[in-house]
Enzyme design. Structure first.
Site, mmCIF file in Angstrom:
data_model
loop_
_atom_site.group_PDB
_atom_site.id
_atom_site.type_symbol
_atom_site.label_atom_id
_atom_site.label_comp_id
_atom_site.label_asym_id
_atom_site.label_seq_id
_atom_site.Cartn_x
_atom_site.Cartn_y
_atom_site.Cartn_z
ATOM 1 N N ASP A 225 41.088 13.864 -29.621
ATOM 2 C CA ASP A 225 40.080 12.856 -29.969
ATOM 3 C C ASP A 225 40.532 12.017 -31.172
ATOM 4 O OD1 ASP A 225 39.003 15.126 -28.631
ATOM 5 O OD2 ASP A 225 36.992 14.638 -29.279
ATOM 6 N N HIS A 227 38.257 9.121 -31.903
ATOM 7 C CA HIS A 227 36.902 8.726 -32.312
ATOM 8 C C HIS A 227 36.812 7.547 -33.277
ATOM 9 C CE1 HIS A 227 34.131 11.296 -30.266
ATOM 10 N NE2 HIS A 227 34.798 12.398 -30.573
ATOM 11 N N ASP A 254 37.858 10.623 -25.698
ATOM 12 C CA ASP A 254 37.075 10.366 -26.920
ATOM 13 C C ASP A 254 37.829 9.449 -27.873
ATOM 14 O OD1 ASP A 254 35.141 11.927 -25.774
ATOM 15 O OD2 ASP A 254 34.856 13.234 -27.501
ATOM 16 N N ASP A 257 33.365 5.876 -30.467
ATOM 17 C CA ASP A 257 32.145 6.474 -31.016
ATOM 18 C C ASP A 257 32.406 7.185 -32.345
ATOM 19 O OD1 ASP A 257 30.267 5.616 -29.176
ATOM 20 O OD2 ASP A 257 30.394 7.405 -27.928
ATOM 21 N N ARG A 258 31.326 7.231 -33.128
ATOM 22 C CA ARG A 258 31.309 7.852 -34.465
ATOM 23 C C ARG A 258 32.110 7.048 -35.481
ATOM 24 N NH1 ARG A 258 28.338 12.354 -35.116
ATOM 25 N NH2 ARG A 258 27.753 13.471 -33.225
ATOM 26 N N ASN A 286 34.164 12.918 -22.839
ATOM 27 C CA ASN A 286 32.710 12.823 -22.626
ATOM 28 C C ASN A 286 32.106 11.606 -23.342
ATOM 29 O OD1 ASN A 286 33.328 14.488 -25.029
ATOM 30 N ND2 ASN A 286 31.120 14.550 -25.288
ATOM 31 N N HIS A 287 32.832 11.044 -24.339
ATOM 32 C CA HIS A 287 32.310 9.856 -25.029
ATOM 33 C C HIS A 287 32.694 8.545 -24.349
ATOM 34 C CE1 HIS A 287 30.110 11.046 -28.682
ATOM 35 N NE2 HIS A 287 30.714 12.191 -28.441
ATOM 36 N N HIS A 335 40.152 16.852 -21.212
ATOM 37 C CA HIS A 335 39.412 16.658 -22.461
ATOM 38 C C HIS A 335 38.605 17.899 -22.850
ATOM 39 C CE1 HIS A 335 37.361 14.770 -25.739
ATOM 40 N NE2 HIS A 335 36.218 15.191 -25.240
ATOM 41 N N ARG A 383 26.744 23.316 -26.506
ATOM 42 C CA ARG A 383 26.386 21.891 -26.548
ATOM 43 C C ARG A 383 25.176 21.558 -25.696
ATOM 44 N NH1 ARG A 383 31.167 18.987 -28.112
ATOM 45 N NH2 ARG A 383 32.971 20.341 -28.135
ATOM 46 N N HIS A 410 38.210 17.823 -27.670
ATOM 47 C CA HIS A 410 36.754 17.971 -27.587
ATOM 48 C C HIS A 410 36.104 18.696 -28.764
ATOM 49 C CE1 HIS A 410 33.021 17.795 -25.357
ATOM 50 N NE2 HIS A 410 33.029 19.030 -24.917
#
Length: 481
Positions: A225, A227, A254, A257-258, A286-287, A335, A383, A410
């Site tokens: 990731d 991100h 990923d 995001d964030r 997943n993002h 991922h 999660r 992840h």
């Protein structure tokens, strides 16, 4: 029955846990809250505090369980509903969150914070209902990509940024774009469209499971990731070289995001894909999905830096990203993780129809969301989506498919990586000091053919301009960060 001594020791454990939490040591805080709960399970505060620590680690399923336990222990304790509502929000379950914030408001009618959260939540539910009402069935949806012709977009004479001459994305263009992104300049929409549309065409032709071949004497790098942490991505390239035929990479989902430089990240990775498709491989995380992008900042950032049409375009192109890769027929890279059933073959993964938003169950969901666990067998996901799987599950999957190793991402890891399941599974995470607060290292893995032994390189975060993580996230998520 708790003794007086148990109660006072539990309180001591809680105070230690609070200190660990303040120092962003969330796993340690969870362990200490757990010890407090074991000594005195009738204190709702301990359950709610542990729920908050789980939320910080994105373990929303566990947070909901703990917050529910706090509510069960003391139905008048507003923090229990508050923590559960926050976890539901983080999962995009707005209607469940709304019920909890309504309850917080009933218990604390004069709390301005509770009023604000409730108002934001009501707005989100209203918006969701509106979007559901106007949504078009999948079969009738028209591709937004098909409606864009970047050739017709004029580039103003005063534009002084990077330009793509003709149809070909070149290394010189990419280097100039990186330099400009570094200085917080933007790319002209015409070239952004060109990069995204050309990437779509390349990704569309790929299978859901991509085979990668690394010739003897050559190497290959896998990153986890990133991100939206663009300046840390530049640091990876400083340490390990830019992607090229001789220096290929796989970025394992990923990308966005964030972090608040997600547009710069995605245009960089896509530009390298256009420049030289076998220099860089990209997997879905997943993002890379509408529901996550709506909550965690990418959608807001795209709207701010590009336009509303790009929001739709990225959502469409993310559905073309492959779900997994196999390197030299021996290393399975995905991922999230493995499956709720045994006997899944690589051919089953290859056969997944991936051109959609991730479903809430099934193989595609599990590939994107699952996590390893230390115990054998399978368990519920921390999660709240996917599952947890043990070393025996990993071992059987590898044997069934004649593979040697699972590499997945992840999850934040203190050292940037973690080796589990008797060395058969490695987690790699490439966003150091995640969200500017976790204090973790980042890592990437270099494999050299023919032996393909993992060589793990770790690195620390580099400074970035003063734009906070989640700067473009939805209002209610910013409130909880």
């Amino acid at each position: 029955m708790e003794t007086k001594n148990d109660v006072s020791r539990a309180e001591e454990m809680k105070n230690q846990a609070n200190e660990a939490f303040k120092g962003h040591k969330f796993s340690q805080a969870i362990d200490l809250y757990t010890q407090a709960i074991e000594l005195n399970g009738n204190n709702a505060v301990y359950w709610a505090n542990r729920a908050f620590a789980h939320t910080k680690l994105e373990e929303y399923g566990s947070a909901i369980q703990d917050a529910s336990k706090a509510i069960e222990t003391d139905p008048k304790y507003s923090k229990g509903y508050y923590r559960r509502g926050a976890a539901y929000l983080a999962m995009g379950k707005f209607k469940d969150a709304l019920k909890d914030f309504q309850q917080v408001k009933r218990i604390c009618p004069n709390d301005p914070d509770a009023t604000r959260k409730l108002r934001e939540c009501e707005k989100a539910v209203k918006k969701l209902k509106f979007e559901e009402a106007i949504s078009v069935p999948v079969s009738e949806r028209i591709s937004v990509a098909e409606s864009i012709d970047f050739h017709t977009i004029e580039v103003e004479s005063q534009y002084s940024g990077a330009r793509i001459e003709g149809e070909e994305v070149t290394l010189d263009f990419v280097k100039q774009m990186l330099e400009e992104f570094k200085n917080q300049k933007t790319l002209h929409k015409r070239y952004a469209y060109q990069i995204v549309l050309q990437t779509r065409k390349i990704l569309q032709a790929l299978p859901s499971l991509v085979d990668i071949s690394v010739p003897n004497g050559k190497h290959f790098t896998v990153c986890g990731d990133v991100h939206g942490q663009f300046y840390d991505l530049l640091n990876i390239f400083e340490l390990n070289g830019l992607p090229s035929e001789e220096n290929p990479y796989l970025f394992n989902g990923d990308f966005v995001d964030r972090g608040s430089f997600s547009v710069e990240i995605i245009l960089t990775l896509f530009a390298f894909k256009c420049m030289s498709p076998s220099s860089i491989y990209l997997a879905r995380g997943n993002h890379e999905s509408k529901s996550m992008n709506k909550i965690y900042g990418f959608e807001g950032e795209v709207r701010s830096k590009l336009s509303e049409k790009f929001v739709e375009l990225f959502a469409e192109v993310f559905c073309y990203l492959p779900l997994a890769h196999v390197i030299n027929e021996k290393i399975f890279v995905v991922h999230g993780g493995l499956f709720s059933v045994d006997g899944v073959k690589l051919s089953d993964i290859r056969a997944i129809d991936r051109f959609c938003e991730p479903p809430e169950e099934g193989l595609m969901c599990e590939l994107l969301w699952s996590d390893p666990q230390p115990l054998p067998g399978r368990g519920p996901s921390k999660r709240g989506v996917g599952l947890s799987f043990g070393g025996d599950v990993t071992k059987r999957f590898l044997e069934d498919n004649n593979l040697d190793l699972v590499v997945r991402s992840h999850e934040v890891k203190d050292e940037g990586y973690e080796v589990d399941h008797d060395g058969k599974l490695i987690t790699v995470f490439s966003a150091p000091n995640y969200c500017d607060q976790m204090g973790n290292k980042g890592a990437f893995i270099r494999f050299e053919a023919p032996d393909m032994k993992p060589n793990i390189v770790t690195f620390t975060a580099v400074p970035h301009p003063d734009v906070k993580p989640m700067a473009y996230a939805s209002n209610f998520m910013r409130m909880f960060n």
